[in-house]
Motif scaffolding. Structure first.
Motif, short mmCIF file in Angstrom:
data_model
loop_
_atom_site.label_atom_id
_atom_site.label_comp_id
_atom_site.label_asym_id
_atom_site.label_seq_id
_atom_site.Cartn_x
_atom_site.Cartn_y
_atom_site.Cartn_z
N ARG B 25 46.34 40.04 36.82
CA ARG B 25 46.33 40.94 37.98
C ARG B 25 45.02 40.79 38.77
N ASN B 26 43.92 40.76 38.05
CA ASN B 26 42.62 40.62 38.72
C ASN B 26 42.53 39.32 39.50
N ILE B 29 44.36 39.69 42.75
CA ILE B 29 43.60 40.47 43.72
C ILE B 29 42.49 39.61 44.31
N ALA B 30 41.74 38.94 43.41
CA ALA B 30 40.67 38.08 43.89
C ALA B 30 41.23 36.97 44.78
N ALA B 32 43.84 37.10 46.72
CA ALA B 32 44.16 37.63 48.04
C ALA B 32 42.90 37.72 48.90
N ALA B 33 41.82 38.22 48.29
CA ALA B 33 40.56 38.33 49.02
C ALA B 33 40.08 36.95 49.45
N THR B 142 36.95 41.39 34.83
CA THR B 142 36.78 42.54 35.69
C THR B 142 35.43 42.64 36.41
N THR B 145 35.43 40.25 39.13
CA THR B 145 36.30 40.62 40.23
C THR B 145 35.58 41.54 41.21
N SER B 146 34.79 42.47 40.66
CA SER B 146 34.11 43.36 41.61
C SER B 146 33.04 42.61 42.40
N LEU B 149 35.01 40.83 45.10
CA LEU B 149 35.49 41.71 46.17
C LEU B 149 34.34 42.21 47.02
N THR B 240 46.28 32.07 51.72
CA THR B 240 46.74 33.04 50.73
C THR B 240 47.96 32.52 49.97
N GLU B 244 47.69 32.16 45.96
CA GLU B 244 48.53 33.02 45.13
C GLU B 244 49.66 32.20 44.51
#
Ligand code: ADP
Ligand code: MG
Lengths: 268, 293
Positions: B25-26, B29-30, B32-33, B142, B145-146, B149, B240, B244
């Protein structure tokens, strides 16, 4: 509008021109002539506030020129636009209006209609949506004029806008610029290599050469005596019908330091 | 036959897909960014003709990441530090394209050499080493990931602020300067933004393949549109989809993520290239018809 007093400009040791006195009035068409390297582009840079004088004073619209004035329209000497130019003609004109503003802004109807008007006024509307890279030289120059005029400038600086255009397109460009200064009183500083396309339009001529410069009406400056004195060699100005030919003028200003006869291995 | 099946299974396996999906999942998200950032930055990489710089920066980013790996510190931070040093150097010494290329050509092998040195000294898992060069999903845990982001947000804000003047300065530098655009400062600022974007991409596709995210999608988009709005939108969509899609496909196999991403990205480019040459021929025809005089 523009006022130069005993102005000089140099790059390090090299003095490009000096002792220049000049006033340009509203609606006046000043042609700046001279061989390559005589400092025409440098003059434009000074007027734009991009280059400081090394002596004398310069005021533009009553003040020392600074970058970014919207009262000055500028058509740069034609360098090939970056190959990857991904913009349409209308985008280029739009950038001339608000391209300098930071931050995101919505596309307003007013800006869009100003872009359309600008394109229409120079006859570029038919190819408004064509990428600039695909336009012919003449079409691109029309777009450039549209861009320069889009902010309603009081002074228009054109640096060799006729370069590599055929006579038909040269006439189109000079006529657009001439019409503008007549309708809006825009002062025009028109740098050009070729005399004839602007001969009937120029109110005055600034002729820059190695040996100095001359300011005056075309009739005063474009004479064998005046140009011979400027170049320091015999130059003949020949009039054939309504055209002028300058015979014997060197095409390039040769800096003594770069002269090929000097044994100078370090420079190439 | 059996070896063929084995190979195929290495590349595509979809057992336990749902459970795997939660694990990545992370990464998604990464991703997509990254698609957003890579697609947007790529537009200016193309406009300013900087693909070579991207490659140069990514090599130094690799050096930074491997130094961080060796020292046991944050890999994203190391990668960003390497990127910024490279981008800053190119920005200062290579304001003109020709100077720029020789500066980059000099930096690149140096960065790669440093990176190889650090990796040789590193005694940890081999997969970590490989990941920095060719990308990996598992690298994105995690705390990373932050970091990703947060940096993406910085890049996004910077781009939003300077988008229009940067467009002006890239397409028409002389007039931009006359209109008061700080052309040189913007050029430097963009190199910094580019450095950050490259460091982010290194985390997922690896240092060797950053171009696939930061150049290919925008290059594909310029093939089919010149609209200043559609161009960045399409570029972001392509980036993207590539990343993805790559993550989702890589999940099923046991090989790194990068071949999936590069293949999708390249396929999009090829399609756009064909579609684009057709469009330009059509436009050329229309243009001659409407030319005045
Ligand atoms: N940035 C610069 N640094 C040093 N010398 C320059 C620079 N720009 C122009 N020059 C020199 O100044 C002289 C005048 O150049 P320029 O104004 O471009 O002439 P023109 O536009 O009339 O061809 C030339 O000899 C040129 O080599
Ligand atoms: Mg010049």
């Amino acid at each position: 509008m523009i006022s130069l007093r005993d102005a000089a400009l140099s790059y390090g040791e090299r003095v490009v021109w000096s002792g220049l006195d000049l006033d340009v009035r509203p609606g006046e068409f000043l042609a700046v002539l001279g061989p390559n390297g005589s400092g025409k582009t440098s003059l434009v840079r000074a007027l734009l506030g991009q280059r400081q004088l090394s002596a004398g004073t310069l005021t533009v619209l009553g003040r020392t020129p600074r970058k970014g004035s919207r009262h000055i329209g500028y058509i740069p000497q034609q360098t090939a636009l970056p190959v990857h130019a991904t913009l349409r003609a209308r985008d280029l004109v739009r950038l001339g209006i608000d391209g300098h503003v930071f931050g995101p802004r919505p596309r307003t109807r007013t800006v869009r209609s100003r872009v359309n008007e600008a394109l229409q006024s120079v006859g570029a509307a038919p190819y408004a949506d064509v990428p600039v890279g695909l336009l012919s030289g003449g079409e691109r120059q029309r777009v450039r004029i549209g861009q320069a005029l889009a902010t309603d400038p009081r002074i228009l600086l054109c640096d060799e806008p006729l370069l590599s255009l055929d006579p038909h397109h040269q006439r189109a460009v000079t006529e657009l610029v001439d019409a503008r200064r007549r309708s809006h009183g825009t002062a025009v500083v028109f740098v050009t290599h070729e005399i004839n396309p602007v001969l009937g339009l120029a109110d005055r001529v600034l002729y820059l050469a190695r040996g100095g410069h001359r300011v005056g009406t075309p009739g005063e400056v474009l004479t064998s005596a005046a140009l011979s004195q400027l170049y320091g060699t015999q130059v003949d100005v020949v009039r054939v019908r309504d055209r002028i030919m300058v015979v014997g003028a060197p095409d390039e200003v040769v800096d003594p330091a770069h002269h090929p006869e000097l044994p100078d291995g370090a420079r190439s | 036959m059996t070896t063929g099946d084995g190979l195929w299974q290495q590349i595509f396996t979809f057992d336990d897909y749902g459970e795997l999906l939660v694990l990545v999942r992370n990464s998604l998200i990464a991703g997509a960014a990254l698609g957003l950032i890579g697609g947007l930055v790529g537009v200016f990489v193309i406009r300013r003709d900087l693909p070579f710089a991207v490659h140069g920066i990514s090599e130094l980013s690799f050096a930074g990441a491997s130094a961080a790996l060796l020292l046991g510190t944050n890999i994203v931070a190391g990668s960003i530090a390497g990127s910024l040093i490279a981008a800053g150097t190119i920005g200062v010494f290579g304001s003109r394209a020709r100077d720029g290329n020789s500066v980059i050509g000099t930096l690149m092998p140096f960065g790669l050499g440093l990176g190889v040195l650090f990796l040789a000294l590193y005694k940890g898992r081999a997969a970590n080493k490989f990941g920095i060069l060719t990308g990996q999903i598992v690298a994105v845990d995690t705390p990373q990931t932050s970091w990703l982001l947060g940096t993406s947000a910085v890049v996004l804000v910077a781009l939003a602020v300077m988008w229009r003047p940067l467009t002006f300065a890239s397409a028409d530098p002389e007039v931009a300067e006359a209109r008061g655009v700080p052309v040189r400062a913007l050029s430097f600022a963009f190199m910094v933004v580019l450095g950050l974007a490259v460091a982010l991409s290194v985390q997922i596709v690896g240092a060797l393949l950053v171009l696939t995210l930061v150049v290919t999608p925008a290059a594909a988009a310029t093939r089919i549109t010149v609209s200043p709005v559609l161009l960045p939108v399409l570029s972001v969509v392509f980036a993207t989809v590539s990343i993805e899609g790559g993550i989702l496909l890589a999940l099923g196999g046991s090989i790194p993520i990068s071949p999936y991403v590069t293949t999708i990205s390249f396929a999009i480019y090829v399609v756009c290239r064909f579609a684009g040459s057709y469009r330009i021929r059509r436009r050329g025809a229309r243009k001659t018809v409407s030319e005045p005089g």
